[in-house]
Design a protein around this motif. Structure first.
Motif, PDB file in Angstrom:
ATOM      1  N   ASP A 121       0.796  -1.220   0.000  1.00 24.82           N
ATOM      2  CA  ASP A 121       0.000   0.000   0.000  1.00 24.82           C
ATOM      3  C   ASP A 121       0.836   1.281   0.000  1.00 24.82           C
ATOM      4  O   ASP A 121       0.310   2.369  -0.001  1.00 24.82           O
ATOM      5  N   ASP A 122       2.134   1.137  -0.041  1.00 27.02           N
ATOM      6  CA  ASP A 122       3.027   2.299  -0.029  1.00 27.02           C
ATOM      7  C   ASP A 122       3.649   2.469  -1.420  1.00 27.02           C
ATOM      8  O   ASP A 122       4.279   1.545  -1.943  1.00 27.02           O
ATOM      9  N   ASN A 123       3.463   3.652  -2.030  1.00 30.51           N
ATOM     10  CA  ASN A 123       3.995   3.887  -3.383  1.00 30.51           C
ATOM     11  C   ASN A 123       5.501   3.720  -3.467  1.00 30.51           C
ATOM     12  O   ASN A 123       6.028   3.293  -4.498  1.00 30.51           O
ATOM     13  N   SER A 124       6.233   4.049  -2.409  1.00 32.48           N
ATOM     14  CA  SER A 124       7.690   3.878  -2.451  1.00 32.48           C
ATOM     15  C   SER A 124       8.052   2.392  -2.506  1.00 32.48           C
ATOM     16  O   SER A 124       9.038   2.021  -3.134  1.00 32.48           O
ATOM     17  N   ASP A 125       7.255   1.539  -1.886  1.00 31.85           N
ATOM     18  CA  ASP A 125       7.489   0.095  -1.978  1.00 31.85           C
ATOM     19  C   ASP A 125       7.175  -0.426  -3.371  1.00 31.85           C
ATOM     20  O   ASP A 125       7.856  -1.306  -3.890  1.00 31.85           O
ATOM     21  N   LEU A 126       6.137   0.121  -4.004  1.00 31.55           N
ATOM     22  CA  LEU A 126       5.781  -0.302  -5.359  1.00 31.55           C
ATOM     23  C   LEU A 126       6.898   0.000  -6.347  1.00 31.55           C
ATOM     24  O   LEU A 126       7.079  -0.727  -7.321  1.00 31.55           O
ATOM     25  N   LYS A 127       7.670   1.053  -6.087  1.00 33.59           N
ATOM     26  CA  LYS A 127       8.766   1.421  -6.990  1.00 33.59           C
ATOM     27  C   LYS A 127       9.924   0.427  -6.948  1.00 33.59           C
ATOM     28  O   LYS A 127      10.796   0.454  -7.809  1.00 33.59           O
TER      29      LYS A 127
END
Length: 97
Positions: free
Chosen positions: A69-75
Motif C-alpha cells: 500500500d506504499d507507493n515507495s514500496d511499489l517502486k
C-alpha cells in the motif's frame, strides 16, 4: 529484478488474478511489510463498470494482490506483467518508472 507475473484466468463469470507461491515469497523478502494475497476474483460487470468510471482495473489489482500500500514500496518492482494462463499471452504491462 525480473518482472512480477500475475496470472489472469478468464472464468465463466469473471476474471481471477493470482500469483504463485514463489512470487509471494519474493514479495515478502523484497518488501517485509507486504501481505500478498493468493488471488482476487472480479466479475465481468464489476470490471466493466470500474473501467467506465475510473481506469484500467489492473492498475488497482496488482497493489491489492501483492499486498503493498506504499507507493515507495511499489517502486521496488520494475515491471508487472498480466499473463493469460490459458494462452501464455501478455495481456497488460505496468512499469514503475
Amino acid at each position: 529484478m525480473d518482472a512480477i507475473k500475475i496470472n489472469v484466468n478468464k472464468q465463466m463469470d469473471g476474471y481471477s488474478f493470482s500469483i504463485t507461491p514463489s512470487i509471494r515469497e519474493i514479495i515478502k523478502n523484497l518488501i517485509p511489510n507486504a501481505h500478498p494475497a493468493n488471488n482476487i476474483f472480479v466479475g465481468y460487470d464489476i470490471k466493466s463498470d470500474f473501467e467506465n468510471y475510473y481506469s484500467k482495473l489492473e492498475n488497482y489489482i496488482f497493489p491489492a494482490l501483492l499486498g503493498i500500500d506504499d507507493n515507495s514500496d511499489l517502486k521496488k518492482i520494475d515491471e508487472i506483467q498480466f499473463v493469460d494462463t490459458q494462452t501464455g499471452n501478455l495481456l497488460h504491462k505496468v512499469k514503475s518508472n
